[in-house]
Design a protein around this motif. Structure first.
Motif, mmCIF file in Angstrom:
data_model
loop_
_atom_site.group_PDB
_atom_site.id
_atom_site.type_symbol
_atom_site.label_atom_id
_atom_site.label_comp_id
_atom_site.label_asym_id
_atom_site.label_seq_id
_atom_site.Cartn_x
_atom_site.Cartn_y
_atom_site.Cartn_z
ATOM 1 N N THR A 20 -4.704 4.440 4.870
ATOM 2 C CA THR A 20 -4.581 5.026 6.201
ATOM 3 C C THR A 20 -3.095 5.161 6.488
ATOM 4 O O THR A 20 -2.260 4.682 5.720
ATOM 5 N N TRP A 21 -2.767 5.784 7.606
ATOM 6 C CA TRP A 21 -1.357 5.906 7.970
ATOM 7 C C TRP A 21 -0.763 4.522 8.202
ATOM 8 O O TRP A 21 0.391 4.270 7.891
ATOM 9 N N GLU A 22 -1.564 3.603 8.724
ATOM 10 C CA GLU A 22 -1.066 2.255 9.006
ATOM 11 C C GLU A 22 -1.006 1.391 7.756
ATOM 12 O O GLU A 22 -0.118 0.567 7.617
ATOM 13 N N ASP A 23 -1.949 1.521 6.837
ATOM 14 C CA ASP A 23 -1.977 0.724 5.611
ATOM 15 C C ASP A 23 -2.005 1.665 4.416
ATOM 16 O O ASP A 23 -3.065 2.109 3.984
ATOM 17 N N GLY A 24 -0.814 1.961 3.913
ATOM 18 C CA GLY A 24 -0.720 2.780 2.708
ATOM 19 C C GLY A 24 -1.053 1.914 1.507
ATOM 20 O O GLY A 24 -0.318 0.984 1.175
ATOM 21 N N ILE A 25 -2.191 2.171 0.868
ATOM 22 C CA ILE A 25 -2.650 1.335 -0.243
ATOM 23 C C ILE A 25 -2.352 2.042 -1.558
ATOM 24 O O ILE A 25 -2.746 3.184 -1.761
ATOM 25 N N LYS A 26 -1.661 1.331 -2.449
ATOM 26 C CA LYS A 26 -1.425 1.826 -3.796
ATOM 27 C C LYS A 26 -2.190 0.923 -4.763
ATOM 28 O O LYS A 26 -2.080 -0.290 -4.710
#
Length: 192
Positions: free
Chosen positions: A172-178
């Motif tokens: 999400t914009w708040e939690d960029g997950i890689k």
């Protein structure tokens, strides 16, 4: 005038010969180490998820902070310090396995989102607790890519490796997950 005895000549050779040998070794030459045995290499593959909570207004969970904001095109030179978390799942509330602590700098003068990144991944859990990996590469603006592992400490001494990453669909914009696939080769520590 007396001639130097054989003992004096021998002592002089012991003192002078190493300096002559040192001068004769070329600057870019390779000299094998005396009595060195190559220790065993170990390879480990880890699958982790990095959570980037971006800096910005009204972001109480952020794990990065802008240090320098510039007015150059594309934000060239903007510098952000980060303390991203790594977990075994896409859930950021799961146990933190490691932290990626370092900086990323907008290094693209002609392109947006060309963030040069350098950080230490410090492991907090179980087998590798306290060990680190030193990582460099480009992040942001890429759906997938690779970062270089250039060294390490603790269990990861004399390390080389690669981290392949992809932006996870759950981001999400708040939690960029890689999603990270970490491949590490390191020298097994020898007893001292």
């Amino acid at each position: 005038m007396t001639m130097a005895g054989p003992f004096v000549t021998f002592v002089c050779l012991l003192i002078v010969l190493p300096q002559i040998q040192a001068v004769s070794i070329p600057y870019n030459g390779t000299v094998p180490l005396q009595g060195c045995q190559i220790p065993c290499m170990t390879e480990v593959n880890l699958h982790l998820f990095l959570h980037q909570f971006v800096d910005g207004p009204n972001q109480p969970n952020r794990n990065e902070e802008t240090l320098v904001q510039t007015s150059f095109p594309f934000g060239f030179g903007t510098t952000i310090v980060h303390d991203w978390t790594l977990t075994e799942t896409t859930n950021s509330k799961d146990t933190v396995v490691a932290r990626a602590q370092g900086v990323h700098v907008q290094a693209g003068l002609t392109k947006d989102n060309r963030w040069y990144m350098t950080h230490n991944i410090e492991f907090e859990q179980v087998r590798f607790a306290g060990s680190t990996l030193q990582v460099i590469g480009i992040t942001a603006g890429l759906e997938s890519g690779q970062w270089s592992i250039v060294d390490g400490t603790g269990q990861f001494i004399m390390t080389q490796g690669i981290i392949s990453f992809t932006n996870h669909p759950a981001s999400t914009w708040e939690d960029g997950i890689k999603e990270l696939n970490i491949r590490v080769r390191y020298t097994t520590p020898q007893p001292v």
